[in-house]
Scaffold this motif. Structure first.
Motif, short mmCIF file in Angstrom:
data_model
loop_
_atom_site.label_atom_id
_atom_site.label_comp_id
_atom_site.label_asym_id
_atom_site.label_seq_id
_atom_site.Cartn_x
_atom_site.Cartn_y
_atom_site.Cartn_z
N GLY A 1 0.84 -1.19 0.00
CA GLY A 1 0.00 0.00 0.00
C GLY A 1 0.87 1.23 0.00
O GLY A 1 2.09 1.16 -0.12
N GLY B 1 -2.41 6.70 0.72
CA GLY B 1 -3.69 6.02 0.55
C GLY B 1 -4.32 5.55 1.84
O GLY B 1 -5.47 5.07 1.83
N LEU B 2 -3.63 5.69 2.97
CA LEU B 2 -4.18 5.24 4.24
C LEU B 2 -5.30 6.16 4.71
O LEU B 2 -5.20 7.38 4.59
CB LEU B 2 -3.09 5.19 5.32
CG LEU B 2 -1.98 4.15 5.16
CD1 LEU B 2 -0.94 4.35 6.26
CD2 LEU B 2 -2.56 2.75 5.19
N LYS B 3 -6.35 5.57 5.26
CA LYS B 3 -7.41 6.37 5.86
C LYS B 3 -7.05 6.77 7.28
O LYS B 3 -7.70 7.63 7.86
CB LYS B 3 -8.71 5.57 5.86
CG LYS B 3 -9.24 5.27 4.46
CD LYS B 3 -10.53 4.47 4.50
CE LYS B 3 -11.03 4.18 3.09
NZ LYS B 3 -12.27 3.35 3.09
N ALA C 1 -3.28 -6.16 1.80
CA ALA C 1 -3.50 -4.90 1.06
C ALA C 1 -4.98 -4.51 1.07
O ALA C 1 -5.31 -3.32 1.19
CB ALA C 1 -3.00 -5.06 -0.37
N GLN C 2 -5.85 -5.49 0.94
CA GLN C 2 -7.29 -5.21 0.95
C GLN C 2 -7.73 -4.59 2.27
O GLN C 2 -8.45 -3.58 2.30
CB GLN C 2 -8.06 -6.51 0.71
CG GLN C 2 -9.58 -6.37 0.80
CD GLN C 2 -10.29 -7.72 0.71
OE1 GLN C 2 -9.81 -8.64 0.06
NE2 GLN C 2 -11.42 -7.85 1.39
N LEU D 1 -5.86 -3.12 4.49
CA LEU D 1 -5.17 -1.85 4.67
C LEU D 1 -5.88 -0.71 3.94
O LEU D 1 -6.02 0.40 4.48
CB LEU D 1 -3.74 -1.99 4.15
CG LEU D 1 -2.73 -0.92 4.54
CD1 LEU D 1 -2.57 -0.87 6.05
CD2 LEU D 1 -1.39 -1.22 3.89
N ALA D 2 -6.37 -0.99 2.76
CA ALA D 2 -7.05 0.04 1.97
C ALA D 2 -8.40 0.43 2.56
O ALA D 2 -8.86 1.56 2.38
CB ALA D 2 -7.24 -0.46 0.54
N ASN D 3 -9.03 -0.49 3.30
CA ASN D 3 -10.39 -0.25 3.79
C ASN D 3 -10.46 0.21 5.24
O ASN D 3 -11.50 0.69 5.69
CB ASN D 3 -11.23 -1.53 3.64
CG ASN D 3 -11.45 -1.92 2.19
OD1 ASN D 3 -11.53 -1.06 1.32
ND2 ASN D 3 -11.53 -3.22 1.92
N SER E 1 -10.38 2.27 8.50
CA SER E 1 -10.50 3.71 8.77
C SER E 1 -10.24 4.07 10.23
O SER E 1 -10.43 5.22 10.62
CB SER E 1 -11.89 4.20 8.36
OG SER E 1 -12.89 3.49 9.05
#
Length: 489
Positions: free
Chosen positions: A294, A298-300, A328-329, A331-333, A335
């Motif tokens: 990641g 891109g981190l929330k 990765a999935q 990490l992207a989601n 919050s």
């Protein structure tokens, strides 16, 4: 845990289940976060006779007692009695009960067996795939994120430990021999694992900064409690360590032979396995293979410290078996976690963050680094023998962009003195929490941040930091209604 440890735990599981049947179990400290209640329910299910004792009154413990309503438990509340300790075959102490407690000393003089909930959990847990995560700050965020990564790989993954509402014993029925388990472990819980000579198969130590010095003699004593995360590991176990933290790094040479060391940090030694930041990339390295999972942008999750927490979570999840795609999935989601740099509202261009679990100066410094200036900062509370000079210097360096609203409490004199020594004049001294929140919001302009990040414990004004966070939510929700009404007139 190794295969030999698995066999040993299986034997302990059987022996302990048998030994609890018909035995007298005293729960020392019910608490308000589910741990004491979980122990009581578990012991009853094992066929034990249960008493619970706590210095808090029934009124103070009402939420916990409600969880146990109707169960055959005897209570001694508002005090402890020697007779209860003499009665018990086994005493299970809450993590909030200090090692030096006179009542624990009494129990040991009486020859009683003393353990903790987390000790029971490790003795009974059938899984070989247990991750333990500790650190002064970031434990809950990292553990929760690690769990999300595990869950994206394996739907049966489990999370528990020092997380509100997740007592370890409550999740035992869901754990099989290969179930991935993510445990948040406080220094106090690690006292319990150390007592029985167990460390998790995958251990992670995030950081060490001054905290809990009202419970530990000094920082060295505090560090030794944290070291238990690795202390009893064996060949084939995994140690994830923060290379950027000098105290954590200094313990690496004490790892047992054959423990797999994985560093993480802004940088790690050339050729070492672990995780690091390269430009915007969050990178994992295993052998000669490097994988980007990641990007920082891109981190929330706000803040550089959370990018490092993400690396730690990823290394733990990967060591447990999670693939890079699942990591990765998640990490992207992801919050964030309630009460930890939690964005509550944006009103009139002002963002309001709840960071009530920020109970040390170091965590406030991290929060200020993570959020945009200017900041209206709500701080102060009860003392844990911490020093505020460094926080005051950071606030002074950011003047006039940080304005401090002091909440009443035993630590607030120290914080106020440190600020004034740096030439910073705090706003008021509020015993009324709502008045402090309103003052901070009223002073904010569009683009400002209102931040509750107290740098102190909550006792006195609140039962605990979670009640403080809940009250902050209530005040902010009411404030939002006021703002909405005002905009309609």
């Amino acid at each position: 845990m190794t295969d030999n440890a698995d066999n040993q735990l299986s034997t302990q599981h059987s022996a302990l289940s048998t030994s609890l049947r018909g035995k007298r179990v005293l729960v020392l400290g019910l608490g308000l976060h589910g741990g004491g209640a979980g122990v009581a329910r578990f012991a009853l299910a094992q066929g034990a006779m249960v008493r619970a004792t706590d210095m808090k009154t029934a009124a103070q413990l009402a939420p916990t007692l409600q969880q146990l309503a109707g169960l055959p438990i005897e209570y001694t509340l508002g005090e402890h009695r020697e007779a209860d300790f003499a009665w018990a075959d086994l005493i299970v102490r809450n993590q909030a009960v200090p090692r030096e407690s006179e009542w624990l000393a009494l129990a040991r003089r009486l020859g009683k067996t003393v353990t903790m909930e987390v000790g029971l959990f490790f003795q009974l847990c059938p899984s070989h795939n247990v991750i333990g995560i500790t650190g002064t700050k970031g434990k809950t965020t990292t553990t929760t994120l690690c769990y999300e990564m595990l869950k994206a790989w394996r739907a049966d993954a489990v999370v528990a430990g020092n997380i509100s509402g997740k007592p370890p014993l409550d999740v035992l029925p869901y754990i099989k021999a290969d179930t991935p388990v993510a445990l948040e472990l406080s220094s106090w819980q690690l006292e319990g694992t150390d007592e029985i000579g167990v460390s998790p198969h995958i251990g992670c130590w995030l950081n060490l900064t001054p905290d809990h010095l009202n419970r530990y003699r000094d920082m060295e004593d505090y560090a030794e409690a944290k070291w238990a995360i690795f202390k009893h590991q064996q060949r084939g176990d995994v140690a994830v360590m923060n290379y950027d933290d000098q105290v954590v790094r200094s313990y690496a040479d004490q790892l047992a032979a054959g423990v797999q060391l994985q560093w993480y940090g802004e940088r790690i030694p050339d050729g070492a396995d672990g995780g690091y930041i390269a430009g915007d990339g969050l990178m994992l390295r295993s052998g000669n293979v490097e994988t980007q999972i990641g990007g920082v942008a891109g981190l929330k999750l706000p803040g550089r410290h959370n990018a490092l927490n993400a690396l730690a979570a990823a290394l733990c999840a990967h060591a447990a078996g999670a693939n890079h795609e699942a990591i990765a999935q998640a990490l992207a989601n992801f919050s964030g976690v309630r009460d930890r740099l939690e964005l509550l509202r944006e009103m009139n261009g002002v963002k309001i963050y709840n960071d009530t679990t920020s109970t040390t100066p170091a965590s406030v410094i991290a929060a200020l680094a993570a959020l945009p200036m200017p900041v209206q900062l709500l701080a102060g509370g009860s003392d844990k023998r911490l020093e505020y000079n460094e926080l005051a210097k950071v606030i002074a360096q950011r003047q006039p962009a940080v304005r401090v609203y002091l909440l009443e409490g035993s630590a607030t004199d120290k914080l106020a003195a440190a600020l004034q020594a740096e030439g910073v004049s705090p706003q008021g001294r509020y015993s009324d929490f709502s008045a402090a929140v309103h003052a901070a919001f009223d002073a904010a302009h569009p683009g400002d941040t209102v931040l509750l990040s107290p740098a102190a414990a909550s006792f006195g004004m609140f039962v605990n930091e979670f009640e403080r966070g809940d009250r902050f939510r209530e005040i902010v929700a009411a404030l939002e209604l006021q703002v909405a009404k005002a905009s309609q007139t």
